[in-house]
Design an enzyme around this catalytic site. Structure first.
Site, PDB file in Angstrom:
ATOM      1  N   THR A 159       5.047   7.313   8.004  1.00 35.46           N
ATOM      2  CA  THR A 159       5.114   8.106   6.767  1.00 35.46           C
ATOM      3  C   THR A 159       3.757   8.019   6.082  1.00 35.46           C
ATOM      4  O   THR A 159       2.848   8.770   6.423  1.00 35.46           O
ATOM      5  CB  THR A 159       6.270   7.633   5.859  1.00 35.46           C
ATOM      6  OG1 THR A 159       6.190   6.209   5.677  1.00 35.46           O
ATOM      7  CG2 THR A 159       7.617   7.991   6.466  1.00 35.46           C
ATOM      8  N   LYS A 185       6.879   0.807  11.724  1.00 34.95           N
ATOM      9  CA  LYS A 185       6.227   1.565  10.680  1.00 34.95           C
ATOM     10  C   LYS A 185       6.492   0.871   9.354  1.00 34.95           C
ATOM     11  O   LYS A 185       7.482   0.159   9.173  1.00 34.95           O
ATOM     12  CB  LYS A 185       6.713   3.013  10.639  1.00 34.95           C
ATOM     13  CG  LYS A 185       8.185   3.217  10.289  1.00 34.95           C
ATOM     14  CD  LYS A 185       8.535   3.193   8.822  1.00 34.95           C
ATOM     15  CE  LYS A 185       7.683   4.174   8.042  1.00 34.95           C
ATOM     16  NZ  LYS A 185       8.015   4.086   6.573  1.00 34.95           N
ATOM     17  N   THR A 196      12.454  -5.379   8.634  1.00 32.67           N
ATOM     18  CA  THR A 196      11.235  -4.713   8.203  1.00 32.67           C
ATOM     19  C   THR A 196      11.575  -3.282   7.845  1.00 32.67           C
ATOM     20  O   THR A 196      12.727  -2.908   7.786  1.00 32.67           O
ATOM     21  CB  THR A 196      10.173  -4.758   9.309  1.00 32.67           C
ATOM     22  OG1 THR A 196       8.996  -4.160   8.809  1.00 32.67           O
ATOM     23  CG2 THR A 196      10.637  -4.037  10.546  1.00 32.67           C
ATOM     24  N   GLU A 282      -0.058   0.410   1.411  1.00 32.23           N
ATOM     25  CA  GLU A 282      -0.592   1.626   0.794  1.00 32.23           C
ATOM     26  C   GLU A 282      -1.802   1.314  -0.088  1.00 32.23           C
ATOM     27  O   GLU A 282      -1.713   0.539  -1.039  1.00 32.23           O
ATOM     28  CB  GLU A 282       0.499   2.320  -0.021  1.00 32.23           C
ATOM     29  CG  GLU A 282       1.551   2.952   0.876  1.00 32.23           C
ATOM     30  CD  GLU A 282       2.752   3.480   0.122  1.00 32.23           C
ATOM     31  OE1 GLU A 282       3.452   4.327   0.678  1.00 32.23           O
ATOM     32  OE2 GLU A 282       2.996   3.028  -1.011  1.00 32.23           O
ATOM     33  N   ASN A 405       1.663   6.555  -4.640  1.00 26.83           N
ATOM     34  CA  ASN A 405       3.063   6.529  -5.036  1.00 26.83           C
ATOM     35  C   ASN A 405       3.378   7.374  -6.259  1.00 26.83           C
ATOM     36  O   ASN A 405       4.528   7.737  -6.482  1.00 26.83           O
ATOM     37  CB  ASN A 405       3.501   5.073  -5.255  1.00 26.83           C
ATOM     38  CG  ASN A 405       3.716   4.363  -3.939  1.00 26.83           C
ATOM     39  OD1 ASN A 405       4.733   4.570  -3.286  1.00 26.83           O
ATOM     40  ND2 ASN A 405       2.752   3.568  -3.537  1.00 26.83           N
ATOM     41  N   THR A 410       5.622  14.845  -4.044  1.00 22.78           N
ATOM     42  CA  THR A 410       4.973  16.142  -4.255  1.00 22.78           C
ATOM     43  C   THR A 410       3.632  16.234  -3.547  1.00 22.78           C
ATOM     44  O   THR A 410       3.020  17.281  -3.549  1.00 22.78           O
ATOM     45  CB  THR A 410       4.786  16.388  -5.755  1.00 22.78           C
ATOM     46  OG1 THR A 410       4.047  15.303  -6.317  1.00 22.78           O
ATOM     47  CG2 THR A 410       6.113  16.492  -6.456  1.00 22.78           C
TER      48      THR A 410
END
Length: 410
Positions: A159, A185, A196, A282, A405, A410
């Site tokens: 993702t 992932k 996980t 991230e 995030n 969007t």
């Protein structure tokens, strides 16, 4: 015997390296980009299987389906989509997850009961089932036992991940080479609790089902359950293991003379995948490793390690290359376990910054250079309360984490 001698890491190995496995992936249209978003793993034979799942109260529909499929302890295929979590989608979400299982069984020619389902992505949106079911019908022609099948699979499960996570090792069991491999992932919403984000492991070992589940749980507790990116436990966390038994070894159990070697190999794959997830958090620029020793017991050490590595203030200090040990000792003190407050020692890499809970003069420029230049920042905390030890992994907290995030949907 050292862990390095118990098994061999196979460069270029993948989830299709163990005997009996094929994988593949494609873009079916769930993602706005053209990146793969649908994939499957299939085994030549019904495989001994085990899984662990998120402990989040809100569990996505695919987990219910997978739990049901695993009642008999075997699986032959796993279908997974990214771009949509199929979580908090009510009765229709469950209907859709079962439909994925049925369609995959028909497409791959396996029993419906032997298919697991996994999903990851946005919570609260129904799957575009026309796209999913259309993609499943195309999966068989994309499945292969080579590196390309594993690559297509690994790309399909991502993702916000920047890189794929893979590991493969070989280990000798009764003089026969057995392989263990995994793909995973995870990048955000990472604070696993019994699993996980999404992880898939394959092995060609013949192994007793109860012992496979026990090993999976034990390995998870010291690897996947010891990472954090942002303190959030997903609704979809799942780690599934398939064992084809096609290596031809005498069936493994805890009494087998090579059990220790196999367990070490299995745990190494879990740790490699877990660290890769933490490193790819991230917006992250650093992997952070926290090593705790001298706690009252291992559980206490684990609680302290995860508290330190999960502290937003510690993570921010790492990003800013600020050797602020005060944030570390504060995290140690709020972990909720007994600690002797006058006997805490802390190092940043090789730089001692605290001895017996008192500041140690250190070279600020040296510390700045260490925090800026190293890819993996190691924080070592030595206590004086017992023999407990643990290691946890996380990442720094950057501006990009907020950016990613703030606009996830969007």
């Amino acid at each position: 015997m050292s862990e390095q001698l118990l098994f061999t890491v196979l460069d270029g190995g993948s989830i299709t390296t163990p005997k009996g496995f094929k994988a593949g992936g494609l873009h079916c249209g769930l993602k706005k980009t053209t990146r793969n978003d649908l994939a499957a793993i299939v085994c030549e034979v019904p495989a001994t299987a085990a899984a662990v799942y998120t402990t989040n109260i809100f569990q996505a529909a695919p987990l219910k389906v997978t739990r049901e499929s695993l009642v008999n302890g075997t699986l032959q295929a796993i279908v997974v989509n990214s771009g949509n979590a199929n979580a908090c989608t009510g009765e229709q979400g469950e209907i859709d997850a079962y439909a994925m299982r049925t369609a995959t069984a028909r497409a791959l020619g396996v029993k419906e009961q032997d298919v697991a389902v996994a999903s990851t992505g946005v919570i609260g949106e129904l799957l575009k089932m026309d796209k999913v079911l259309g993609g499943i019908t195309e999966l068989p022609e994309r499945m292969n036992a080579g590196a390309s099948g594993a690559e297509e699979f690994s790309q399909a499960i991502l993702t916000t991940d920047l890189v794929k996570k893979e590991c493969c090792v070989a280990v000798q069991v009764g003089g026969i080479t057995v392989t263990v491999a995994g793909a995973a992932k995870g990048s955000g919403m990472i604070h696993p609790n019994m699993a996980t984000m999404l992880g898939f492991m394959t092995t060609d070992a013949a192994i007793d089902g109860e012992d496979l589940l026990g090993l999976l749980r034990a390995a998870t507790n010291v690897t996947f359950n010891m990472i954090t990116v942002d303190g959030d436990t997903s609704t979809n966390d799942m780690l599934v293991t398939l064992a084809s038994g096609l290596a031809g070894n005498e069936k493994l159990n805890r009494q087998h003379p090579d059990w220790e070697a196999f367990a070490a190999a299995f745990t190494h794959v879990c740790q490699s995948l877990a660290k890769a997830i933490a490193r790819d958090g991230e917006g992250a620029t650093k992997l952070v490793e926290v090593q705790i020793s001298g706690a009252v017991h291992d559980e206490a050490a684990a609680a302290i390690a995860k508290t330190v590595v999960g502290s937003s203030l510690v993570k921010s200090a790492i990003f800013g290359a600020d050797a602020n040990w005060g944030r570390i000792i504060a995290a140690v003190g709020r972990a909720g376990v007994p600690v002797s407050p006058d006997n805490v020692n802390i190092w940043l890499g090789e730089i001692e910054v605290l001895r017996n809970s008192r500041p140690v003069p250190f070279d600020e420029e040296q510390a700045l250079h260490y925090l800026q230049k190293t890819d993996t920042v190691t924080i070592t905390v030595a206590l004086s309360d017992g023999e407990g030890k643990a290691t946890a992994w996380g990442c720094d907290l950057t501006y990009d984490y907020v950016r990613i995030n703030a606009a996830y949907r969007t």
